[in-house]
Design a protein around this motif. Structure first.
Motif, PDB file in Angstrom:
ATOM      1  N   MET A 102     -14.152   9.623   8.900  1.00  0.00           N
ATOM      2  CA  MET A 102     -14.941  10.007  10.391  1.00  0.00           C
ATOM      3  C   MET A 102     -14.342  11.611   9.964  1.00  0.00           C
ATOM      4  O   MET A 102     -13.012  11.723   9.762  1.00  0.00           O
ATOM      5  N   ALA A 103     -14.741  12.576  11.429  1.00  0.00           N
ATOM      6  CA  ALA A 103     -15.112  14.002  11.609  1.00  0.00           C
ATOM      7  C   ALA A 103     -13.628  14.192  12.077  1.00  0.00           C
ATOM      8  O   ALA A 103     -13.466  13.385  13.231  1.00  0.00           O
ATOM      9  N   TYR A 104     -13.200  15.319  11.895  1.00  0.00           N
ATOM     10  CA  TYR A 104     -12.244  15.246  12.899  1.00  0.00           C
ATOM     11  C   TYR A 104     -12.558  16.306  14.437  1.00  0.00           C
ATOM     12  O   TYR A 104     -13.908  16.569  14.586  1.00  0.00           O
ATOM     13  N   HIS A 105     -11.557  16.507  14.622  1.00  0.00           N
ATOM     14  CA  HIS A 105     -12.687  17.087  15.877  1.00  0.00           C
ATOM     15  C   HIS A 105     -10.603  17.443  16.771  1.00  0.00           C
ATOM     16  O   HIS A 105      -9.617  17.873  15.972  1.00  0.00           O
ATOM     17  N   ILE A 106     -11.199  19.040  17.694  1.00  0.00           N
ATOM     18  CA  ILE A 106     -10.412  19.703  18.255  1.00  0.00           C
ATOM     19  C   ILE A 106      -9.825  19.351  19.461  1.00  0.00           C
ATOM     20  O   ILE A 106     -10.451  19.651  20.538  1.00  0.00           O
ATOM     21  N   SER A 107      -8.095  19.080  19.219  1.00  0.00           N
ATOM     22  CA  SER A 107      -7.219  18.817  21.197  1.00  0.00           C
ATOM     23  C   SER A 107      -7.669  19.930  21.698  1.00  0.00           C
ATOM     24  O   SER A 107      -7.646  21.090  21.183  1.00  0.00           O
ATOM     25  N   SER A 125     -12.142  29.692  10.034  1.00  0.00           N
ATOM     26  CA  SER A 125     -12.650  30.581   7.987  1.00  0.00           C
ATOM     27  C   SER A 125     -12.078  29.669   7.394  1.00  0.00           C
ATOM     28  O   SER A 125     -12.643  30.012   6.390  1.00  0.00           O
ATOM     29  N   GLU A 126     -11.270  28.955   7.544  1.00  0.00           N
ATOM     30  CA  GLU A 126     -10.704  27.976   6.643  1.00  0.00           C
ATOM     31  C   GLU A 126     -12.161  26.727   6.407  1.00  0.00           C
ATOM     32  O   GLU A 126     -11.406  26.001   5.255  1.00  0.00           O
ATOM     33  N   CYS A 127     -12.717  26.644   7.353  1.00  0.00           N
ATOM     34  CA  CYS A 127     -13.860  25.186   7.118  1.00  0.00           C
ATOM     35  C   CYS A 127     -14.911  25.456   5.700  1.00  0.00           C
ATOM     36  O   CYS A 127     -15.412  26.934   6.080  1.00  0.00           O
ATOM     37  N   PRO A 128     -15.080  24.900   4.703  1.00  0.00           N
ATOM     38  CA  PRO A 128     -15.542  25.151   3.762  1.00  0.00           C
ATOM     39  C   PRO A 128     -17.226  24.856   3.886  1.00  0.00           C
ATOM     40  O   PRO A 128     -17.968  25.034   2.818  1.00  0.00           O
ATOM     41  N   VAL A 129     -17.675  24.065   5.266  1.00  0.00           N
ATOM     42  CA  VAL A 129     -19.220  23.838   5.590  1.00  0.00           C
ATOM     43  C   VAL A 129     -19.007  24.266   7.010  1.00  0.00           C
ATOM     44  O   VAL A 129     -20.386  24.300   7.248  1.00  0.00           O
ATOM     45  N   SER A 130     -18.435  25.496   7.214  1.00  0.00           N
ATOM     46  CA  SER A 130     -18.951  26.331   8.568  1.00  0.00           C
ATOM     47  C   SER A 130     -19.142  25.587  10.162  1.00  0.00           C
ATOM     48  O   SER A 130     -20.418  24.896  10.566  1.00  0.00           O
ATOM     49  N   CYS A 155     -12.171  16.752   5.192  1.00  0.00           N
ATOM     50  CA  CYS A 155     -11.680  17.819   3.794  1.00  0.00           C
ATOM     51  C   CYS A 155     -10.070  17.855   4.253  1.00  0.00           C
ATOM     52  O   CYS A 155      -9.219  17.977   3.440  1.00  0.00           O
ATOM     53  N   GLY A 156     -10.130  18.129   5.765  1.00  0.00           N
ATOM     54  CA  GLY A 156      -8.429  18.377   6.559  1.00  0.00           C
ATOM     55  C   GLY A 156      -7.953  19.880   6.199  1.00  0.00           C
ATOM     56  O   GLY A 156      -6.979  20.217   6.593  1.00  0.00           O
ATOM     57  N   GLY A 195      -1.183  22.176  15.406  1.00  0.00           N
ATOM     58  CA  GLY A 195      -2.462  20.757  14.937  1.00  0.00           C
ATOM     59  C   GLY A 195      -2.724  19.913  16.172  1.00  0.00           C
ATOM     60  O   GLY A 195      -3.331  18.846  15.821  1.00  0.00           O
ATOM     61  N   ALA A 196      -3.860  21.127  16.146  1.00  0.00           N
ATOM     62  CA  ALA A 196      -4.987  20.984  16.965  1.00  0.00           C
ATOM     63  C   ALA A 196      -6.199  20.112  16.431  1.00  0.00           C
ATOM     64  O   ALA A 196      -6.667  19.336  17.255  1.00  0.00           O
ATOM     65  N   PRO A 197      -6.380  20.114  15.038  1.00  0.00           N
ATOM     66  CA  PRO A 197      -7.018  19.581  15.473  1.00  0.00           C
ATOM     67  C   PRO A 197      -6.429  18.453  14.179  1.00  0.00           C
ATOM     68  O   PRO A 197      -5.990  18.116  13.585  1.00  0.00           O
ATOM     69  N   ALA A 198      -7.362  17.060  14.133  1.00  0.00           N
ATOM     70  CA  ALA A 198      -7.108  15.827  13.905  1.00  0.00           C
ATOM     71  C   ALA A 198      -8.377  15.011  14.295  1.00  0.00           C
ATOM     72  O   ALA A 198      -9.174  15.092  13.842  1.00  0.00           O
ATOM     73  N   GLN A 199      -7.792  13.360  13.714  1.00  0.00           N
ATOM     74  CA  GLN A 199      -9.366  12.910  12.329  1.00  0.00           C
ATOM     75  C   GLN A 199      -9.727  12.109  13.744  1.00  0.00           C
ATOM     76  O   GLN A 199      -8.660  11.690  15.261  1.00  0.00           O
TER      77      GLN A 199
END
Length: 56
Positions: free
Chosen positions: A1-6, A17-22, A41-42, A51-55
């Motif tokens: 399941m993809a992450y989302h940003i709250s 900048s940390e996302c390996p797949v942009s 990937c987290g 802590g905004a990104p979460a599954q």
């Protein structure tokens, strides 16, 4: 399941900048994750200072 940003996102850009797949981009002052590109990937969650990104 993809992450989302709250709504806790402070638009610092650390996650982008940390996302390996942009999969993360900024729109209207807040970052968002494209669920079609996210590989669950987290990396974004590990670097976010608030802590905004979460599954989803």
């Amino acid at each position: 399941m993809a992450y989302h940003i709250s709504s806790a996102c402070i638009s610092c850009g650390a996650c982008e900048s940390e996302c390996p797949v942009s999969a993360i981009s900024e729109a209207d002052g807040q970052y968002q994750i494209n669920p079609d590109l996210c590989i669950d990937c987290g990396a974004c969650a590990g670097t976010c200072p608030v802590g905004a990104p979460a599954q989803a």
